[in-house]
Design a protein around this motif. Structure first.
Motif, PDB file in Angstrom:
ATOM      1  N   TRP A   1       0.801  -1.226   0.000  1.00 23.40           N
ATOM      2  CA  TRP A   1       0.000   0.000   0.000  1.00 23.40           C
ATOM      3  C   TRP A   1       0.832   1.275   0.000  1.00 23.40           C
ATOM      4  O   TRP A   1       0.426   2.273  -0.601  1.00 23.40           O
ATOM      5  CB  TRP A   1      -1.009   0.016   1.155  1.00 23.40           C
ATOM      6  CG  TRP A   1      -0.413   0.095   2.543  1.00 23.40           C
ATOM      7  CD1 TRP A   1      -0.266  -0.919   3.431  1.00 23.40           C
ATOM      8  CD2 TRP A   1       0.090   1.263   3.200  1.00 23.40           C
ATOM      9  NE1 TRP A   1       0.312  -0.471   4.584  1.00 23.40           N
ATOM     10  CE2 TRP A   1       0.540   0.873   4.479  1.00 23.40           C
ATOM     11  CE3 TRP A   1       0.218   2.605   2.839  1.00 23.40           C
ATOM     12  CZ2 TRP A   1       1.099   1.762   5.390  1.00 23.40           C
ATOM     13  CZ3 TRP A   1       0.777   3.505   3.742  1.00 23.40           C
ATOM     14  CH2 TRP A   1       1.210   3.082   5.004  1.00 23.40           C
ATOM     15  N   TYR A   2       1.987   1.281   0.675  1.00 20.96           N
ATOM     16  CA  TYR A   2       2.710   2.556   0.756  1.00 20.96           C
ATOM     17  C   TYR A   2       3.208   3.075  -0.599  1.00 20.96           C
ATOM     18  O   TYR A   2       3.073   4.273  -0.883  1.00 20.96           O
ATOM     19  CB  TYR A   2       3.892   2.472   1.735  1.00 20.96           C
ATOM     20  CG  TYR A   2       4.662   3.781   1.741  1.00 20.96           C
ATOM     21  CD1 TYR A   2       4.141   4.901   2.372  1.00 20.96           C
ATOM     22  CD2 TYR A   2       5.880   3.908   1.056  1.00 20.96           C
ATOM     23  CE1 TYR A   2       4.806   6.113   2.337  1.00 20.96           C
ATOM     24  CE2 TYR A   2       6.546   5.117   1.020  1.00 20.96           C
ATOM     25  CZ  TYR A   2       6.009   6.222   1.661  1.00 20.96           C
ATOM     26  OH  TYR A   2       6.664   7.430   1.603  1.00 20.96           O
TER      27      TYR A   2
ATOM     28  N   SER B   1       0.574   5.186  -2.180  1.00 21.34           N
ATOM     29  CA  SER B   1      -0.191   6.059  -1.280  1.00 21.34           C
ATOM     30  C   SER B   1      -0.374   7.470  -1.823  1.00 21.34           C
ATOM     31  O   SER B   1      -1.281   8.191  -1.395  1.00 21.34           O
ATOM     32  CB  SER B   1       0.480   6.116   0.102  1.00 21.34           C
ATOM     33  OG  SER B   1       1.808   6.603   0.001  1.00 21.34           O
TER      34      SER B   1
ATOM     35  N   GLU C   1      -8.610   1.701   0.970  1.00 21.74           N
ATOM     36  CA  GLU C   1      -8.261   2.211   2.295  1.00 21.74           C
ATOM     37  C   GLU C   1      -9.459   2.151   3.231  1.00 21.74           C
ATOM     38  O   GLU C   1      -9.307   1.899   4.425  1.00 21.74           O
ATOM     39  CB  GLU C   1      -7.730   3.649   2.198  1.00 21.74           C
ATOM     40  CG  GLU C   1      -6.334   3.751   1.619  1.00 21.74           C
ATOM     41  CD  GLU C   1      -5.294   2.996   2.442  1.00 21.74           C
ATOM     42  OE1 GLU C   1      -5.527   2.719   3.633  1.00 21.74           O
ATOM     43  OE2 GLU C   1      -4.225   2.683   1.886  1.00 21.74           O
TER      44      GLU C   1
ATOM     45  N   TYR D   1      -4.722   7.257   7.692  1.00 23.30           N
ATOM     46  CA  TYR D   1      -3.317   6.907   7.913  1.00 23.30           C
ATOM     47  C   TYR D   1      -2.860   7.305   9.311  1.00 23.30           C
ATOM     48  O   TYR D   1      -2.064   6.588   9.944  1.00 23.30           O
ATOM     49  CB  TYR D   1      -2.431   7.585   6.866  1.00 23.30           C
ATOM     50  CG  TYR D   1      -2.506   6.964   5.492  1.00 23.30           C
ATOM     51  CD1 TYR D   1      -2.311   5.598   5.298  1.00 23.30           C
ATOM     52  CD2 TYR D   1      -2.769   7.746   4.362  1.00 23.30           C
ATOM     53  CE1 TYR D   1      -2.382   5.029   4.041  1.00 23.30           C
ATOM     54  CE2 TYR D   1      -2.835   7.180   3.094  1.00 23.30           C
ATOM     55  CZ  TYR D   1      -2.640   5.824   2.934  1.00 23.30           C
ATOM     56  OH  TYR D   1      -2.710   5.262   1.695  1.00 23.30           O
ATOM     57  N   ARG D   2      -3.356   8.420   9.814  1.00 20.77           N
ATOM     58  CA  ARG D   2      -3.012   8.844  11.176  1.00 20.77           C
ATOM     59  C   ARG D   2      -3.528   7.809  12.185  1.00 20.77           C
ATOM     60  O   ARG D   2      -2.836   7.449  13.140  1.00 20.77           O
ATOM     61  CB  ARG D   2      -3.611  10.224  11.456  1.00 20.77           C
ATOM     62  CG  ARG D   2      -3.818  10.600  12.926  1.00 20.77           C
ATOM     63  CD  ARG D   2      -2.534  10.642  13.717  1.00 20.77           C
ATOM     64  NE  ARG D   2      -2.777  10.965  15.107  1.00 20.77           N
ATOM     65  CZ  ARG D   2      -3.171  10.099  16.027  1.00 20.77           C
ATOM     66  NH1 ARG D   2      -3.386   8.829  15.719  1.00 20.77           N
ATOM     67  NH2 ARG D   2      -3.329  10.488  17.279  1.00 20.77           N
TER      68      ARG D   2
ATOM     69  N   LYS E   1      -4.082   4.608  11.610  1.00 21.88           N
ATOM     70  CA  LYS E   1      -3.268   3.404  11.486  1.00 21.88           C
ATOM     71  C   LYS E   1      -1.895   3.596  12.132  1.00 21.88           C
ATOM     72  O   LYS E   1      -1.332   2.672  12.713  1.00 21.88           O
ATOM     73  CB  LYS E   1      -3.096   3.036  10.015  1.00 21.88           C
ATOM     74  CG  LYS E   1      -4.388   2.673   9.290  1.00 21.88           C
ATOM     75  CD  LYS E   1      -5.146   1.544   9.954  1.00 21.88           C
ATOM     76  CE  LYS E   1      -4.417   0.223   9.895  1.00 21.88           C
ATOM     77  NZ  LYS E   1      -5.236  -0.867  10.508  1.00 21.88           N
ATOM     78  N   ALA E   2      -1.353   4.813  12.016  1.00 21.31           N
ATOM     79  CA  ALA E   2      -0.060   5.096  12.656  1.00 21.31           C
ATOM     80  C   ALA E   2      -0.177   4.932  14.167  1.00 21.31           C
ATOM     81  O   ALA E   2       0.713   4.368  14.822  1.00 21.31           O
ATOM     82  CB  ALA E   2       0.409   6.506  12.307  1.00 21.31           C
TER      83      ALA E   2
ATOM     84  N   TYR F   1       5.932   4.739   8.025  1.00 22.19           N
ATOM     85  CA  TYR F   1       5.345   4.851   6.687  1.00 22.19           C
ATOM     86  C   TYR F   1       3.933   5.410   6.746  1.00 22.19           C
ATOM     87  O   TYR F   1       3.509   6.177   5.867  1.00 22.19           O
ATOM     88  CB  TYR F   1       5.355   3.488   5.994  1.00 22.19           C
ATOM     89  CG  TYR F   1       6.726   3.142   5.459  1.00 22.19           C
ATOM     90  CD1 TYR F   1       7.295   3.872   4.416  1.00 22.19           C
ATOM     91  CD2 TYR F   1       7.473   2.103   6.016  1.00 22.19           C
ATOM     92  CE1 TYR F   1       8.550   3.582   3.943  1.00 22.19           C
ATOM     93  CE2 TYR F   1       8.742   1.803   5.542  1.00 22.19           C
ATOM     94  CZ  TYR F   1       9.278   2.541   4.506  1.00 22.19           C
ATOM     95  OH  TYR F   1      10.536   2.253   4.035  1.00 22.19           O
ATOM     96  N   GLU F   2       3.182   5.043   7.778  1.00 19.56           N
ATOM     97  CA  GLU F   2       1.827   5.571   7.909  1.00 19.56           C
ATOM     98  C   GLU F   2       1.852   7.068   8.190  1.00 19.56           C
ATOM     99  O   GLU F   2       1.015   7.825   7.684  1.00 19.56           O
ATOM    100  CB  GLU F   2       1.083   4.796   9.001  1.00 19.56           C
ATOM    101  CG  GLU F   2       0.611   3.431   8.487  1.00 19.56           C
ATOM    102  CD  GLU F   2       0.576   2.337   9.534  1.00 19.56           C
ATOM    103  OE1 GLU F   2       0.990   2.583  10.693  1.00 19.56           O
ATOM    104  OE2 GLU F   2       0.149   1.216   9.199  1.00 19.56           O
TER     105      GLU F   2
ATOM    106  N   ALA G   1       2.615   8.805   4.883  1.00 19.34           N
ATOM    107  CA  ALA G   1       1.423   8.824   4.025  1.00 19.34           C
ATOM    108  C   ALA G   1       0.414   9.850   4.536  1.00 19.34           C
ATOM    109  O   ALA G   1      -0.219  10.565   3.748  1.00 19.34           O
ATOM    110  CB  ALA G   1       0.796   7.430   3.979  1.00 19.34           C
ATOM    111  N   ALA G   2       0.264   9.932   5.856  1.00 15.38           N
ATOM    112  CA  ALA G   2      -0.669  10.905   6.437  1.00 15.38           C
ATOM    113  C   ALA G   2      -0.210  12.330   6.133  1.00 15.38           C
ATOM    114  O   ALA G   2      -1.036  13.208   5.839  1.00 15.38           O
ATOM    115  CB  ALA G   2      -0.777  10.698   7.942  1.00 15.38           C
TER     116      ALA G   2
END
Length: 365
Positions: free
Chosen positions: A184-185, A188, A224, A276-277, A279-280, A294-295, A298-299
């Protein structure tokens, strides 16, 4: 990859985040720089475009070709177009097998998660059982479609789309729940690229091309949304619906100005940043530090892109948060030195930045 627990929504509230994060450190651990100890992921994942697109519903639904499942589905459709039913059926069965593998992996990872954290037992089991059941149901539908192709019962692409109906394709997208960061990254940033292309195409009066770009971006948001939960999922689902409504109007060239596109694209990017935030935060609690990095990266991109569509004060508000979040993400993703205080503050600052830009997109809400 660890299955997302719905119960983490409560754990990751801003007021509680610091306490949860610090609880991960061994007693007596120094507050100085910490070297990550989670399993390594490649420290330099490169951004890239998808290999191809699977197109359903007479060009209205796009799904990017990114992993083994989508590769088999893409190969099946191409073989079907070439009237090679045997190969098409073989590829469909391979896709079904891949779905079964993913369901088994989801089940295994859920059990590992439960063993690690009994407090999340009920929520994790409910979520994973649902995901496993849906993925297995999709595998059954794909297998049935393979047999129908091979026996000659499916002769048109529209029939194949009907066999893999909207509900089944939605369940296929749930595979994103168990996808790895290496899948996924790298893509992104693709939604923003397609949004930018859509505006450019519309300005050239290439309306069909502009609508296709929007639909491609929507394909990523659907994926997502499949691994998001809570408010992040709600925001992504809303953006998917808004973009699905916007694309036909763009295809007709009926927009008087591009502001409607700008707003929809800003909201979509903000929804991605929020997801993404979230998930981080989950990865941080799970001590999956490289994934956290990475999350965060992406965020940061999602936040920057959202602010860019609004312009003015939104860009100013987002600038410092984006820069700091990217720098922190780089540290975590590459295995450089960082401190727990630094990460906790970074997660909180990112949440505040996303909220502030949201106020600029929808003032007063």
């Amino acid at each position: 990859m660890i299955i997302k627990p719905i119960a983490l929504a409560g754990l990751l509230a801003a007021a509680q985040l610091a306490n949860v994060a610090y609880a991960q450190a061994p007693k007596g651990a120094p507050a100085a720089a910490v070297q990550p100890a989670s399993p390594a992921t490649p420290a330099a994942l490169q951004l890239k475009a998808p290999e191809d697109w699977i197109i359903y519903d007479n060009t209205t639904t796009y799904t990017p070709v990114l992993d083994d499942l989508s590769r088999h589905l893409d190969a099946a459709r191409k073989a079907f177009d070439a009237k090679d039913n045997k190969k098409a059926a073989t590829e469909m069965r391979a896709a079904a097998d891949e779905l079964k593998k993913q369901a088994a992996r989801a089940d295994k990872e859920s059990k590992e998660l439960v063993a690690a954290d009994q407090a999340l037992l009920a929520a994790d089991q409910k979520f994973t059982q649902d995901a496993v059941a849906r993925i297995n149901a999709s595998a059954t539908k794909v297998s049935s479609a393979a047999s129908a192709i091979e026996s000659g019962k499916i002769t048109k692409k529209s029939d194949l789309d009907q066999a893999l109906d909207t509900a089944a394709r939605a369940d296929l997208d749930r595979r994103w729940v168990v996808t790895d960061v290496t899948t996924w990254y790298p893509v992104s940033e693709e939604p923003q690229r397609h949004f930018t292309n859509a505006v450019a195409d519309y300005g050239r009066k290439e309306y069909t091309a502009a609508a296709a770009e929007i639909r491609k971006a929507t394909g990523y948001l659907r994926l997502e949304a499949g691994r998001a939960s809570g408010q992040a999922k709600q925001a992504l689902d809303k953006s998917v619906l808004d973009l699905d409504r916007l694309a036909p109007a763009v295809a007709k060239g009926s927009l008087k100005e591009t502001k409607e596109m700008d707003k929809a694209f800003a909201e979509a990017n903000q929804a991605l940043a929020q997801a993404y935030r979230a998930k981080a935060g989950e990865s941080w609690v799970r001590q999956a530090y490289e994934r956290t990095g990475y999350e965060l990266k992406a965020a940061a991109h999602g936040l920057e892109s959202a602010a860019g569509w609004v312009g003015g004060e939104a860009k100013t508000i987002a600038a410092s948060t984006v820069a700091e979040t990217r720098a922190l993400g780089d540290k975590l993703a590459s295995g450089s030195q960082w401190t727990r205080n630094e990460v906790v503050k970074g997660l909180q600052a990112l949440a505040s930045g996303i909220s502030a830009v949201g106020q600029q997109i929808k003032p007063g809400k």
